[in-house]
Design a protein around this motif. Structure first.
Motif, short mmCIF file in Angstrom:
data_model
loop_
_atom_site.label_atom_id
_atom_site.label_comp_id
_atom_site.label_asym_id
_atom_site.label_seq_id
_atom_site.Cartn_x
_atom_site.Cartn_y
_atom_site.Cartn_z
N PHE A 187 0.84 -1.20 0.00
CA PHE A 187 0.00 0.00 0.00
C PHE A 187 0.88 1.25 0.00
N PRO A 188 0.46 2.32 -0.70
CA PRO A 188 1.15 3.59 -0.51
C PRO A 188 1.04 4.02 0.95
N LYS A 189 2.06 4.67 1.45
CA LYS A 189 2.06 5.09 2.84
C LYS A 189 0.80 5.91 3.15
N GLY A 190 0.06 5.50 4.20
CA GLY A 190 -1.12 6.22 4.63
C GLY A 190 -2.36 5.98 3.81
N GLU A 191 -2.30 5.05 2.85
CA GLU A 191 -3.45 4.84 1.97
C GLU A 191 -4.03 3.44 2.12
N THR A 192 -5.31 3.34 1.71
CA THR A 192 -6.05 2.09 1.78
C THR A 192 -6.66 1.69 0.44
N LEU A 193 -7.05 2.67 -0.36
CA LEU A 193 -7.93 2.45 -1.51
C LEU A 193 -7.20 2.09 -2.80
N ARG A 194 -5.94 1.80 -2.71
CA ARG A 194 -5.19 1.24 -3.85
C ARG A 194 -4.01 0.45 -3.30
N TYR A 195 -3.70 -0.63 -3.98
CA TYR A 195 -2.61 -1.48 -3.50
C TYR A 195 -2.16 -2.45 -4.60
N TYR A 196 -0.98 -3.01 -4.40
CA TYR A 196 -0.48 -4.09 -5.25
C TYR A 196 -0.70 -5.41 -4.51
N GLU A 197 -1.10 -6.41 -5.26
CA GLU A 197 -1.19 -7.78 -4.74
C GLU A 197 -0.27 -8.65 -5.61
N GLN A 198 0.64 -9.36 -4.97
CA GLN A 198 1.61 -10.18 -5.70
C GLN A 198 1.47 -11.63 -5.27
N GLY A 210 8.11 -14.35 -17.20
CA GLY A 210 7.70 -13.79 -18.49
C GLY A 210 7.66 -12.28 -18.42
N HIS A 211 7.14 -11.69 -19.47
CA HIS A 211 7.09 -10.23 -19.54
C HIS A 211 5.68 -9.79 -19.96
N ARG A 212 4.68 -10.49 -19.48
CA ARG A 212 3.32 -10.12 -19.83
C ARG A 212 2.90 -8.86 -19.09
N GLU A 213 1.99 -8.11 -19.71
CA GLU A 213 1.49 -6.90 -19.08
C GLU A 213 0.11 -6.59 -19.66
N LYS A 214 -0.78 -6.11 -18.82
CA LYS A 214 -2.14 -5.79 -19.27
C LYS A 214 -2.64 -4.59 -18.50
N GLY A 215 -3.19 -3.62 -19.20
CA GLY A 215 -3.70 -2.41 -18.56
C GLY A 215 -2.66 -1.30 -18.52
N ASN A 216 -2.99 -0.22 -17.87
CA ASN A 216 -2.11 0.94 -17.76
C ASN A 216 -1.37 0.90 -16.42
N LYS A 217 -0.07 0.77 -16.49
CA LYS A 217 0.71 0.68 -15.27
C LYS A 217 0.66 2.01 -14.52
N PRO A 218 0.38 1.96 -13.23
CA PRO A 218 0.28 3.21 -12.45
C PRO A 218 1.65 3.84 -12.19
N ALA A 219 1.60 5.08 -11.77
CA ALA A 219 2.85 5.75 -11.39
C ALA A 219 3.41 5.10 -10.14
N ASP A 220 4.68 5.33 -9.90
CA ASP A 220 5.34 4.75 -8.73
C ASP A 220 4.60 5.16 -7.46
N LEU A 221 4.46 4.23 -6.52
CA LEU A 221 3.70 4.50 -5.30
C LEU A 221 4.42 5.44 -4.35
N GLY A 222 5.71 5.62 -4.52
CA GLY A 222 6.46 6.42 -3.56
C GLY A 222 6.70 5.61 -2.30
N GLU A 223 6.71 6.28 -1.16
CA GLU A 223 6.88 5.55 0.10
C GLU A 223 5.69 4.61 0.30
N ALA A 224 5.98 3.41 0.77
CA ALA A 224 4.93 2.41 0.88
C ALA A 224 5.16 1.51 2.08
N VAL A 225 4.17 0.68 2.36
CA VAL A 225 4.29 -0.35 3.41
C VAL A 225 3.85 -1.67 2.79
N TYR A 226 4.40 -2.76 3.31
CA TYR A 226 4.03 -4.07 2.75
C TYR A 226 3.67 -5.04 3.87
N PHE A 227 2.87 -6.03 3.48
CA PHE A 227 2.46 -7.11 4.39
C PHE A 227 2.54 -8.42 3.60
#
Length: 301
Positions: free
Chosen positions: A191-202, A232-249
Motif C-alpha cells: 500500500f502507498p504510505k497512509g493509503e487504503t484504496l489502492r494497493y499491489y497484490e503479488q 515472463g514479460h506479460r502486461e495488461k492495462g495501464n501501469k500506475p505511477a510509482d507508489l512512492g513511500e509504501a508499506v508491505y504485508f
C-alpha cells in the motif's frame, strides 16, 4: 475469511422452497445491468415487469438476517434480528407480509433455476440494505446492513481496519485477465504510505494493481509479471505511477507467518517485524498497524 455455515443453511432452506409446488412465472434472462452485491458481481439477474430481480440468498448477512422455511404455508420467513422485523415471502406473490401486514412489491417473487429472486427495492426498503444506482456506468451496487458498516470503515475509518477490509473484497478482473504462472504460497500486499484504496497484490509471480472505487468495488487496473521472477514479460492495462513511500504485508501461508515493513522512495525494503499466526492472539492477522502511519486518503460519499 467469511464463515459459510450460516450461508449454506440459508441456501438449503431457500432451495427447499423452490422445489415445493408453486406457480412459476416466466422472467426474462439476465439484464444488461451490472449488479454487485457486497462487492461481487451477480451473473444471475432477472428482468420482470420492467423491474430488476436479484437472488435473495446472495443477500447474506448472518449477523442481522436469518432465513427459515415454513412447510405448512410454503413460504420463506426472513427475520431481521436487530430490529425484530419478520417478513414472509411466497412464490408468485407480488406482496410480502411484514410483521403481519401486507406490503405490495413492485414485482413478483420469482423462482428460477433453483433460486428465489426478489425486487431490488425490496432489499433496500425492507431488509435494511443499501442500493445505489449508477446510470452512467449502468450498474447497481447493493450492500447488506453489515456490509454497509464495513463500507464506511473502508472509505473513511481506521487505516488498519480499512486495509483489512480492502484485501478481503472480491476482486473484479477485466476481460482476458492474466493468470499466475509461477509457484509459491505467499501473498504480498503493498500500500502507498497512509493509503487504503489502492494497493499491489503479488502472488505466484503475477502482480495485480487494485483500485477501490467510490462504490467500494475493488477493480484490477493493471497486471504484470514480476520482473524478478524470470517467468515472463506479460502486461495488461495501464501501469500506475510509482507508489512512492509504501508499506508491505507478506502473508506466508505455509509457515503461517506475517512479515511486514516499509519501502522507501528508492524501492528499498525494511522489515519491521513478523507475526506468528499460530499463536491464539495472532490468528488470521495479515494487516497490522505501522508505527506513526496516519491515513491520508479517507473519503466520504
Amino acid at each position: 475469511m467469511r464463515k459459510c455455515y450460516p450461508f449454506l443453511i440459508s441456501a438449503f432452506l431457500l432451495s427447499v422452497l423452490v422445489v415445493a409446488p408453486t406457480t412459476i412465472f416466466a422472467a426474462a434472462p439476465a439484464t444488461s445491468l451490472n449488479v454487485y452485491m457486497n462487492g461481487k458481481q451477480q451473473e444471475e439477474v432477472l428482468l420482470l415487469q420492467g423491474r430488476t430481480l436479484v437472488p435473495l440468498r446472495a443477500f447474506d448477512d448472518p449477523a442481522r438476517l436469518s432465513y427459515t422455511y415454513d412447510a405448512n404455508s410454503k413460504t420463506v420467513k426472513i427475520t431481521n434480528k436487530v430490529n425484530n422485523v419478520s417478513i414472509q415471502l411466497s412464490g408468485g406473490a407480488q406482496e410480502a407480509m411484514i410483521n403481519g401486514k401486507k406490503v405490495k412489491l413492485d414485482a413478483q417473487v420469482t423462482f428460477k433455476g433453483g433460486r428465489t429472486f426478489v425486487p431490488l427495492r425490496f432489499l433496500s426498503e425492507n431488509l435494511g440494505g443499501s442500493v445505489s444506482y449508477d446510470k452512467v456506468g449502468n450498474k447497481v451496487v447493493v450492500r447488506t446492513p453489515s456490509e454497509q458498516e464495513r463500507f464506511k470503515t473502508l472509505m473513511s475509518g481506521d487505516l488498519t481496519e480499512a486495509r483489512k477490509i480492502a484485501i478481503s473484497l472480491p476482486i473484479i478482473y477485466g476481460k482476458d485477465a492474466l493468470q499466475p504462472q509461477g509457484e509459491g504460497f505467499s501473498i504480498k500486499y503493498t500500500f502507498p504510505k497512509g493509503e487504503t484504496l489502492r494497493y499491489y497484490e503479488q502472488y505466484k509471480g503475477l502482480i495485480n494493481y487494485v483500485e477501490i472505487n467510490a462504490d467500494g468495488l475493488a477493480e484490477v487496473k493493471w497486471q504484470g509479471d514480476d520482473p524478478q521472477s524470470n517467468i515472463g514479460h506479460r502486461e495488461k492495462g495501464n501501469k500506475p505511477a510509482d507508489l512512492g513511500e509504501a508499506v508491505y504485508f507478506m502473508d506466508s501461508v505455509m509457515s503461517d507467518y506475517t512479515y511486514y515493513g516499509t519501502i522507501d522512495k528508492l524501492g528499498k525494503s525494511t522489515e519491521l517485524g513478523q507475526l506468528d499466526r499460530s499463536k491464539e492472539n495472532n490468528k488470521g492477522k495479515v494487516i497490522v498497524p505501522i508505527n506513526e502511519e496516519k491515513r491520508i486518503d479517507a473519503r466520504t460519499k
